[in-house]
Design an enzyme around this catalytic site. Structure first.
Site, PDB file in Angstrom:
ATOM      1  N   GLU A  22       0.924  -1.318   0.370  1.00 51.31           N
ATOM      2  CA  GLU A  22      -0.016  -0.124  -0.150  1.00 51.31           C
ATOM      3  C   GLU A  22       1.036   1.408  -0.270  1.00 51.31           C
ATOM      4  O   GLU A  22       2.165   1.017   0.888  1.00 51.31           O
ATOM      5  CB  GLU A  22      -1.380  -0.490   1.525  1.00 51.31           C
ATOM      6  CG  GLU A  22      -1.870   1.436   0.962  1.00 51.31           C
ATOM      7  CD  GLU A  22      -2.681   1.601   1.939  1.00 51.31           C
ATOM      8  OE1 GLU A  22      -2.806   0.097   3.045  1.00 51.31           O
ATOM      9  OE2 GLU A  22      -3.599   2.300   2.262  1.00 51.31           O
TER      10      GLU A  22
ATOM     11  N   ARG B  29       5.553 -13.265   9.836  1.00 50.02           N
ATOM     12  CA  ARG B  29       5.900 -12.019   9.775  1.00 50.02           C
ATOM     13  C   ARG B  29       7.055 -12.333   9.860  1.00 50.02           C
ATOM     14  O   ARG B  29       7.827 -12.512  11.179  1.00 50.02           O
ATOM     15  CB  ARG B  29       5.203 -10.760  10.608  1.00 50.02           C
ATOM     16  CG  ARG B  29       3.359 -10.307   9.853  1.00 50.02           C
ATOM     17  CD  ARG B  29       3.529  -9.543  10.904  1.00 50.02           C
ATOM     18  NE  ARG B  29       3.820  -7.711  10.729  1.00 50.02           N
ATOM     19  CZ  ARG B  29       2.987  -7.120  10.238  1.00 50.02           C
ATOM     20  NH1 ARG B  29       2.156  -7.140   8.891  1.00 50.02           N
ATOM     21  NH2 ARG B  29       3.947  -5.903  10.198  1.00 50.02           N
TER      22      ARG B  29
ATOM     23  N   LYS C 283       4.503   0.090   9.191  1.00 51.03           N
ATOM     24  CA  LYS C 283       4.620   1.605   8.839  1.00 51.03           C
ATOM     25  C   LYS C 283       3.673   2.652   9.617  1.00 51.03           C
ATOM     26  O   LYS C 283       4.654   3.753   9.428  1.00 51.03           O
ATOM     27  CB  LYS C 283       3.645   1.327   7.337  1.00 51.03           C
ATOM     28  CG  LYS C 283       4.954   0.923   6.214  1.00 51.03           C
ATOM     29  CD  LYS C 283       4.355   1.111   4.960  1.00 51.03           C
ATOM     30  CE  LYS C 283       3.083   0.196   4.630  1.00 51.03           C
ATOM     31  NZ  LYS C 283       2.616  -0.347   3.290  1.00 51.03           N
TER      32      LYS C 283
HETATM   33  P1  ATP Z   1       3.000  -2.630   7.789  1.00 50.11           P
HETATM   34  O1  ATP Z   1       2.462  -3.675   9.052  1.00 50.11           O
HETATM   35  O2  ATP Z   1       4.161  -2.451   8.297  1.00 50.11           O
HETATM   36  O3  ATP Z   1       1.905  -1.607   8.019  1.00 50.11           O
HETATM   37  P2  ATP Z   1       1.419  -3.507   5.854  1.00 50.11           P
HETATM   38  O4  ATP Z   1       1.485  -5.183   5.367  1.00 50.11           O
HETATM   39  O5  ATP Z   1       0.051  -2.914   6.670  1.00 50.11           O
HETATM   40  O6  ATP Z   1       2.576  -3.527   7.047  1.00 50.11           O
HETATM   41  P3  ATP Z   1       1.305  -3.597   3.631  1.00 50.11           P
HETATM   42  O7  ATP Z   1       1.951  -3.089   2.160  1.00 50.11           O
HETATM   43  O8  ATP Z   1       0.370  -4.230   2.817  1.00 50.11           O
HETATM   44  O9  ATP Z   1       1.788  -3.284   4.339  1.00 50.11           O
HETATM   45  O10 ATP Z   1       2.293  -5.079   2.388  1.00 50.11           O
HETATM   46  C1  ATP Z   1       2.889  -5.056   2.143  1.00 50.11           C
HETATM   47  C2  ATP Z   1       2.879  -7.536   1.739  1.00 50.11           C
HETATM   48  O11 ATP Z   1       3.875  -6.796   2.967  1.00 50.11           O
HETATM   49  C3  ATP Z   1       2.124  -7.327   2.704  1.00 50.11           C
HETATM   50  O12 ATP Z   1       1.502  -8.574   1.576  1.00 50.11           O
HETATM   51  C4  ATP Z   1       1.883  -8.024   3.889  1.00 50.11           C
HETATM   52  O13 ATP Z   1       1.972  -8.797   4.308  1.00 50.11           O
HETATM   53  C5  ATP Z   1       3.758  -8.224   3.781  1.00 50.11           C
HETATM   54  N1  ATP Z   1       4.627  -7.447   5.266  1.00 50.11           N
HETATM   55  C6  ATP Z   1       4.300  -6.168   5.889  1.00 50.11           C
HETATM   56  N2  ATP Z   1       4.786  -6.059   7.072  1.00 50.11           N
HETATM   57  C7  ATP Z   1       5.957  -7.257   7.082  1.00 50.11           C
HETATM   58  C8  ATP Z   1       6.499  -8.161   8.041  1.00 50.11           C
HETATM   59  N3  ATP Z   1       7.074  -7.736   8.833  1.00 50.11           N
HETATM   60  N4  ATP Z   1       7.153  -9.011   7.502  1.00 50.11           N
HETATM   61  C9  ATP Z   1       6.757  -9.997   6.465  1.00 50.11           C
HETATM   62  N5  ATP Z   1       6.153  -9.424   5.712  1.00 50.11           N
HETATM   63  C10 ATP Z   1       5.737  -7.860   5.576  1.00 50.11           C
HETATM   64 MG    MG Z   2      -1.205  -3.915   5.545  1.00 48.95          MG
END
Ligand code: ATP
Ligand code: MG
Length: 589
Positions: free
Chosen positions: A51, A285, A295
């Site tokens: 995102e 994760r 984020k």
């Molecule tokens: P955040 O928790 O940092 O806001 P998010 O999941 O909201 O992360 P996205 O931009 O939606 O951020 O994430 C893109 C991809 O990265 C998703 O498929 C998510 O599963 C993966 N992802 C995010 N954080 C992690 C992490 N700490 N370890 C592994 N994969 C991750």
């Molecule tokens: Mg997300």
């Protein structure tokens, strides 16, 4: 399933479930191979779906490494798709930062760059399809009421979580025609923000709260960075994501573990919309000690100015890591070492640092620099005379060759390399002792000068002309070698030294404040995470270093050239000492 017995290095045992962490064998490959064998899919197509509401961090690096590598492993493709359906938080600058960082890591989406916001019309049509089946309705409850009607999961007296059933909305049984009409009018802007939603009609008594008639669309008058004001209704993630996957023919939708509980909904939307049956598979994760990886929290650090920006070298963002001196190779090595697991765990940041050190040791050119300078005067060296000595650029890489360094009567050495009264086992300079100057001569300390306040301002010595460049007669062995730069030729540098951004291993474990108020994770920030040394000295060749060029400053660690500053700025990437090996040893029975 693969070999589930091995525990790769780096898994810090979680408190609850140590045996099950990082089960080794790569279960995602196993699932994909099964799907190809059974004919469920005839090809492999993955996607990385960030995102654009922040910069990528090392957790995303894990996700995208898995997405791109799985596609590569099975001869398939990986799309880059921006999941941009939250207009208030998203921005084109984030899109650009994300693309730059993925490219830097070495992954290539070729021309497969997609945006969920391009699918708004398609998603709208699928919502209509679902309404027509009687599987979605327009609800007049407010968001707060919806939450209240849905109920919550509560622990009982035995601490077993149960989910008392939710209540049906009074609008749940609206006829299809009315729903179609209201949904069209939601789109055309007839209703104020928050006054209506479109909800899936599933089951308000479902044990999984996500299945209790989740919201599919909400009304939001917000300008989207790509679609502008074309829409005033925006799809929710759980509705949008599976259908965007389906639209792109994604076979394996790989995501982190928190989406596991959303999987039944993922499958429900695909079934009800009657689209391509993408399969969601979850993995653990990445969590790192001394680091926050969300984020939302990283944005707060930026907004509250605890760091200089998303690319502050202390940030776990890819841009921060790059400015800190990390290499894509070190990050990819780290991803391989931690492997793909099905259980969340905490990885020791020392493992990441180990991977970096391994890579830099092979690549970084060696130079000398002095961070805490003290003047060394060689009394039997002629005033004004200079000599060129030969220094090895990288002992790990003979092809890196040699360079000339200037030797003169006055040098800078580290203040720590001299002691007026040496502690036990101190093999560096003290009155009467001899050491070797790296690539130069053996010197013997003859005295030192102090200023009025008693501070040592210069060390005096004599050199032995027989001992140039590592030569030494048998009777002239010394125990210590120290680094130096010529005071007449050295380049003034600014050096920035970094430590963990957060002091505790788990920064999100927050203690209440002394006044009883709940603390914040920012209470755990390390006040000593940045030390600026404005007056260091380095070899003159450092003037030619470009931004991002990496060096080993001998005996001090790895450093990378940064931009800005009045003098050339070097960020300390990492010290030379491997803390990981020690941790690993400690962990052995
Ligand atoms: P955040 O928790 O940092 O806001 P998010 O999941 O909201 O992360 P996205 O931009 O939606 O951020 O994430 C893109 C991809 O990265 C998703 O498929 C998510 O599963 C993966 N992802 C995010 N954080 C992690 C992490 N700490 N370890 C592994 N994969 C991750
Ligand atoms: Mg997300």
């Amino acid at each position: 399933m693969g070999d589930g017995t091995k525990n790769p290095p780096g898994a810090v045992s979680g408190a609850s479930n140590p045996g099950a962490e990082f089960p080794g064998g790569d279960f995602i490959s196993d699932f994909i191979a099964e799907d190809l064998k059974s004919g469920r899919f005839g090809y492999v197509h993955t996607r990385f779906p960030p995102e654009p509401n922040g910069w990528l961090h090392i957790g995303h690096c894990k996700a995208l490494t898995i997405d791109f590598s799985m596609a590569a492993k099975f001869g398939g493709k990986c799309n880059l798709r921006f999941d941009d359906t939250n207009p208030e938080k998203e921005d084109i600058s984030y899109v650009e930062a994300i693309k730059r960082d993925i490219r830097w890591l070495g992954f290539d989406w070729e021309d497969r760059e997609y945006y969920a916001s391009d699918y708004y019309e398609y998603l709208y049509e699928l919502a209509v399809t679902i309404i027509k089946k009687g599987r979605a309705y327009v609800d007049d409850l407010t968001e707060d009421e919806i939450r209240e009607y849905r109920g919550t999961a509560v622990p009982d007296k035995n601490n077993i979580t149960f989910t008392p059933p939710g209540r049906n909305s009074p609008w749940r049984d609206r006829p299809v025609e009315e729903n179609l009409d209201l949904f069209a009018r939601m789109r055309s802007g007839e209703f104020p923000d928050g006054s209506k939603t479109l909800r899936a009609r599933i089951d308000m008594t479902h044990p999984n709260l996500n299945m209790r008639d989740p919201v599919m669309y909400r009304i939001r008058r917000a300008t989207h960075y790509r679609t502008g004001d074309a829409w005033c209704i925006y799809p929710m993630y759980d509705f949008q994501h599976p259908l965007s996957d389906a639209r792109e023919g994604i076979t394996h939708s790989l995501c982190s573990l928190e989406y596991e509980i959303h999987r039944p909904l993922y499958e429900w939307f695909i079934k009800e919309a009657g689209v391509f049956p993408s399969r969601q598979i979850e993995f653990a994760r990445l969590n790192l000690t001394h680091t926050v990886l969300s984020k939302r929290w990283l944005l707060r650090l930026v907004q509250e100015k605890h760091v200089s920006g998303w690319d502050d070298p202390r940030m776990p963002t890819l841009a921060g890591l790059r400015r800190r001196g990390y290499t894509p190779e070190a990050l990819r090595d780290f991803m391989t070492r931690i492997g793909i697991a099905k259980t969340d765990s905490m990885v020791d940041i020392a493992l990441l640092e180990y991977c970096l050190r391994e890579d830099l040791n092979k690549k970084a050119l060696r130079v000398m620099a002095v961070l805490n300078p003290l003047k060394l005067i060689i009394e039997n060296w002629e005033e004004g005379k200079t000599e060129e000595l030969e220094a090895v650029n990288n002992p790990e890489d003979p092809a890196a060759g040699v360079r000339k360094i200037c030797f003169s009567r006055e040098l800078w050495i580290e203040r720590e390399d001299f002691e007026e009264v040496p502690p036990p086992k101190y093999f560096r300079l003290f009155p009467g002792n001899s050491v070797r100057l790296r690539y130069g001569y053996i010197i013997t300390c003859t005295g030192f000068d102090k200023d009025a306040s008693g501070r040592i301002i210069a060390v005096r010595c004599t050199y032995d002309s027989e001992t140039r460049g590592g030569n030494a007669p048998d009777n002239r062995r010394v125990r210590g070698t120290i680094h130096w730069v010529s005071a007449s030729a050295a380049l003034p540098l600014e050096v920035r030294i970094y430590d963990h951004l957060f002091t505790p291993e788990r920064p999100m474990e927050v203690a209440p404040r002394p006044d009883g108020s709940p603390g914040s994770f920012t209470d755990n920030l390390n006040p000593g995470s940045l030390t600026v040394i404005p007056d260091a000295w380095g070899e003159p060749c450092l003037a030619r270093a470009g931004e991002g060029d990496r060096f080993q400053f001998e005996r001090l660690g790895y450093f990378v050239r940064d931009s800005g500053g009045d003098r050339p700025v070097f960020n300390k990437t990492i010290g030379l000492r491997d803390t990981w090996a020690k941790i690993e040893k400690k962990g052995k029975p």
